[in-house]
Design a protein around this motif. Structure first.
Motif, PDB file in Angstrom:
ATOM      1  N   ILE A  73      -3.344   8.654  -4.153  1.00 51.30           N
ATOM      2  CA  ILE A  73      -2.587  10.328  -4.038  1.00 51.30           C
ATOM      3  C   ILE A  73      -3.285  11.243  -3.489  1.00 51.30           C
ATOM      4  N   ALA A  74      -2.356  11.830  -2.644  1.00 46.53           N
ATOM      5  CA  ALA A  74      -2.963  13.038  -2.019  1.00 46.53           C
ATOM      6  C   ALA A  74      -2.168  14.320  -3.081  1.00 46.53           C
ATOM      7  N   LYS A  75      -2.718  14.902  -3.495  1.00 47.50           N
ATOM      8  CA  LYS A  75      -2.323  16.316  -3.745  1.00 47.50           C
ATOM      9  C   LYS A  75      -1.775  17.696  -2.776  1.00 47.50           C
ATOM     10  N   THR A  76      -2.140  17.479  -1.829  1.00 45.64           N
ATOM     11  CA  THR A  76      -2.010  18.052  -0.475  1.00 45.64           C
ATOM     12  C   THR A  76      -1.355  17.645   0.509  1.00 45.64           C
ATOM     13  N   LYS A 123       1.456  -0.800   0.085  1.00 42.55           N
ATOM     14  CA  LYS A 123      -0.170   0.169  -0.275  1.00 42.55           C
ATOM     15  C   LYS A 123       0.696   1.421   0.087  1.00 42.55           C
ATOM     16  N   ILE A 124       1.222   2.195  -1.202  1.00 45.98           N
ATOM     17  CA  ILE A 124       1.801   2.877  -1.421  1.00 45.98           C
ATOM     18  C   ILE A 124       0.761   3.809  -1.304  1.00 45.98           C
ATOM     19  N   LEU A 125       1.444   5.726  -0.505  1.00 44.96           N
ATOM     20  CA  LEU A 125       0.425   7.053  -1.069  1.00 44.96           C
ATOM     21  C   LEU A 125       1.671   8.080  -1.384  1.00 44.96           C
ATOM     22  N   LEU A 126       1.409   8.214  -2.583  1.00 41.54           N
ATOM     23  CA  LEU A 126       2.222   9.282  -3.288  1.00 41.54           C
ATOM     24  C   LEU A 126       1.427  10.766  -2.940  1.00 41.54           C
ATOM     25  N   ILE A 127       2.452  11.468  -2.468  1.00 38.52           N
ATOM     26  CA  ILE A 127       1.747  12.558  -1.780  1.00 38.52           C
ATOM     27  C   ILE A 127       2.595  14.244  -3.113  1.00 38.52           C
ATOM     28  N   ASP A 128       1.830  14.042  -3.623  1.00 41.38           N
ATOM     29  CA  ASP A 128       2.977  14.961  -5.220  1.00 41.38           C
ATOM     30  C   ASP A 128       1.204  16.173  -5.564  1.00 41.38           C
ATOM     31  N   ASP A 129       1.398  16.760  -6.313  1.00 43.88           N
ATOM     32  CA  ASP A 129      -0.259  17.837  -6.895  1.00 43.88           C
ATOM     33  C   ASP A 129      -0.102  17.474  -8.162  1.00 43.88           C
ATOM     34  N   VAL A 130       0.403  15.846  -8.337  1.00 44.83           N
ATOM     35  CA  VAL A 130       0.393  15.319  -9.593  1.00 44.83           C
ATOM     36  C   VAL A 130      -0.623  15.836 -10.464  1.00 44.83           C
ATOM     37  N   ARG A 131      -0.824  15.568 -11.402  1.00 42.00           N
ATOM     38  CA  ARG A 131      -1.636  16.184 -12.502  1.00 42.00           C
ATOM     39  C   ARG A 131      -2.819  15.317 -12.727  1.00 42.00           C
ATOM     40  N   SER A 132      -2.389  14.154 -12.670  1.00 37.93           N
ATOM     41  CA  SER A 132      -3.897  13.025 -13.216  1.00 37.93           C
ATOM     42  C   SER A 132      -2.950  11.959 -13.113  1.00 37.93           C
TER      43      SER A 132
END
Length: 127
Positions: A39-42, A6-15
């Motif tokens: 994905i968390a964008k903030t 289980k991976i959490l990516l915290i990045d303001d990715v576009r999509s």
């Protein structure tokens, strides 16, 4: 058989397709149904996710747009060590913030709050 992480990516990715296209650390390796990625964008969304879920790996960018950044996420982890994933990878092209954040991660590792940490500088432009 590889265990599904289980991976959490915290990045303001576009999509999410940014990951599949390989823009984020050749994310395609992770994205082919081998692992579960959220994905968390903030920073706020990331700390919320960390406080409500258990993750094996955290992929963390420093620059998260306006407002809080990756350093604020590390503040949360330092204040809530029971929420820390065992592995944290910094994913930032920022040559100033990268070493500073890696230094903070190494301190967490020395306190046995995390097992592994590293700084990944992407080759496909800034995140």
């Amino acid at each position: 058989m590889l265990l599904k992480m289980k991976i959490l990516l915290i990045d303001d990715v576009r999509s999410p397709s940014d990951i599949e296209d390989g823009d984020i650390v050749n994310g395609k390796t992770y994205a082919q149904n081998k692992h579960s990625i959220e994905i968390a964008k903030t920073a706020e969304a990331g700390t919320y996710a960390l406080s409500h879920n258990v993750y094996d790996i955290l992929l963390l960018d420093h620059d998260l747009g306006e407002g809080k950044n990756g350093s604020d996420v590390l503040d949360f982890i330092e204040q809530n060590p029971e929420k820390a994933p065992k592995t944290i990878r910094l994913v930032t092209a920022n040559i100033v913030a990268g070493p500073l954040m890696l230094n903070r991660l190494n301190k967490l590792k020395n306190k046995n709050l995390i097992k592994e940490c590293s700084w990944i500088r992407p080759f496909r432009g800034a995140l």
